[in-house]
Design a protein around this motif. Structure first.
Motif, mmCIF file in Angstrom:
data_model
loop_
_atom_site.group_PDB
_atom_site.id
_atom_site.type_symbol
_atom_site.label_atom_id
_atom_site.label_comp_id
_atom_site.label_asym_id
_atom_site.label_seq_id
_atom_site.Cartn_x
_atom_site.Cartn_y
_atom_site.Cartn_z
ATOM 1 N N ASN A 27 -52.678 28.091 33.378
ATOM 2 C CA ASN A 27 -54.200 26.944 33.367
ATOM 3 C C ASN A 27 -54.079 25.921 33.529
ATOM 4 O O ASN A 27 -55.091 25.277 33.544
ATOM 5 N N THR A 56 -59.878 35.694 43.867
ATOM 6 C CA THR A 56 -60.349 34.962 42.318
ATOM 7 C C THR A 56 -60.869 33.905 42.111
ATOM 8 O O THR A 56 -61.522 33.789 43.403
ATOM 9 N N GLY A 61 -57.406 30.819 37.984
ATOM 10 C CA GLY A 61 -57.158 31.964 39.002
ATOM 11 C C GLY A 61 -56.551 31.813 40.329
ATOM 12 O O GLY A 61 -55.048 32.762 40.676
ATOM 13 N N PHE A 78 -60.861 32.495 47.156
ATOM 14 C CA PHE A 78 -61.202 31.727 46.169
ATOM 15 C C PHE A 78 -62.636 31.794 45.907
ATOM 16 O O PHE A 78 -63.282 30.586 46.512
ATOM 17 N N ASP A 124 -57.684 37.035 37.580
ATOM 18 C CA ASP A 124 -57.843 35.914 37.046
ATOM 19 C C ASP A 124 -56.625 35.876 36.329
ATOM 20 O O ASP A 124 -56.300 36.464 35.241
ATOM 21 N N ASP A 125 -56.595 34.860 35.262
ATOM 22 C CA ASP A 125 -56.195 34.625 34.141
ATOM 23 C C ASP A 125 -56.145 35.162 33.315
ATOM 24 O O ASP A 125 -55.008 35.539 32.280
ATOM 25 N N ALA A 132 -66.569 36.534 33.935
ATOM 26 C CA ALA A 132 -66.365 35.417 35.171
ATOM 27 C C ALA A 132 -65.635 36.668 36.524
ATOM 28 O O ALA A 132 -66.421 36.907 37.727
ATOM 29 N N LEU A 133 -65.110 38.516 35.833
ATOM 30 C CA LEU A 133 -65.102 39.558 36.996
ATOM 31 C C LEU A 133 -65.933 40.380 36.851
ATOM 32 O O LEU A 133 -66.534 40.948 38.257
ATOM 33 N N ALA A 152 -55.282 40.948 35.286
ATOM 34 C CA ALA A 152 -55.714 39.768 34.558
ATOM 35 C C ALA A 152 -53.824 39.283 34.214
ATOM 36 O O ALA A 152 -53.268 40.395 34.314
#
Lengths: 189, 189
Positions: A27, A56, A61, A78, A124-125, A132-133, A152
């Motif tokens: 990231n 994302t 992400g 995104f 997502d990372d 966030a999700l 993830a």
């Protein structure tokens, strides 16, 4: 995914406060050849789900979402964290509380790129508390799009987000699940 | 690149104030299969330059940087627009004035991922005034890294950044160069 767990153990750093530093490959600096293998694994898991779009949130992400999008042959999308001149006035938004930064922010997706015809894989990372999700799920709900699942790269299981999504019946795939990381020692599920 | 020019003409929108909206394939929703072709073209142009790293800035440069990184078989690295807990205290920074947003911001790259041994290809989705790319060049200079060149998907030639970089002797490749976009009509170089 063995490949990812091994990379976390060889390169990752478990810092105080449950911070896992993987910015040498995931990231900040990005090893896209590794991310492609993660994208391939998401396709192995969600490939039969008729996914029409990968969603994302910026910024970390995006690379993983693109790696996945290539295998699914669908667009990546995104969510933006701020409004620019370019996004227009016609967007879905959701509030997200960032535990890392200790503040709330709004994410935006243009209404043009998400609709009730979409079946969305959210990527997502990291999955920690899942805030966030949650925001990305909210945006799908507002668009009337169905959520095919959540993928993830790394789940910090001890922060509860993964458990919550699984209990809600959402198909969730985390490619490395960390049970604990006390005293700098990373233990996978 | 014909493929990109055609896509801009078919999908892009020239809005008042010299805003080119390409967020349906480049910087909000992403057609990664197109971006791979752009990455391939950057490799055609810069493949003999001994590039060791692709550098961009979050968020809209990330996808294109990853697409290029795959052809060069080197890491992608994106400058961050804010400091999080994860970046640490050891970073290079540069100031960037955003004409789109009318404000100044700081970009950061961890010192660990850029050094005098690096030969850097700087990538971004747009080249207009070149302010963000200036910031990325500054960061390379601070790290002692050499700049192999700059690759932009779309250059708005009438905003002057491209001319400035070329006059400074920097190898610059813009895959679609827009000469004018008055009254909604896009004219390529």
């Amino acid at each position: 995914l063995k490949l990812l767990e091994e990379r976390i153990l060889s390169d990752g750093l478990a810092l105080p406060g449950s911070v896992l530093k993987v910015d040498m490959f995931l990231n900040h600096q990005i090893d896209f050849s590794l991310l492609k293998e993660l994208g391939r694994e998401f396709y192995n898991i969600f490939g039969s789900e008729n996914v029409t779009k990968i969603l994302t949130v910026e910024a970390s992400g995006i690379a993983l979402a693109c790696a996945a999008a290539e295998f699914f042959s669908v667009p990546a999308l995104f969510a933006k964290k701020g409004l620019s001149k370019n996004i227009g006035s016609d967007y879905y938004s959701a509030e997200v509380f960032s535990y890392t930064k200790g503040s709330q922010y709004t994410i935006y997706v243009s209404k043009k790129y998400l609709s009730e015809r979409d079946r969305v894989l959210i990527i997502d990372d990291f999955l920690a508390t899942g805030a966030a999700l949650d925001g990305l799920c909210d945006i799908c709900a507002r668009a009337g799009a169905s959520v095919a699942g959540i993928g993830a790269a790394i789940e910090k299981a001890f922060q509860g987000g993964g458990k919550r999504f699984r209990e809600a019946g959402i198909k969730l795939a985390s490619l490395a699940v960390i049970e604990s990381m006390d005293n700098g020692k990373i233990v996978f599920n």
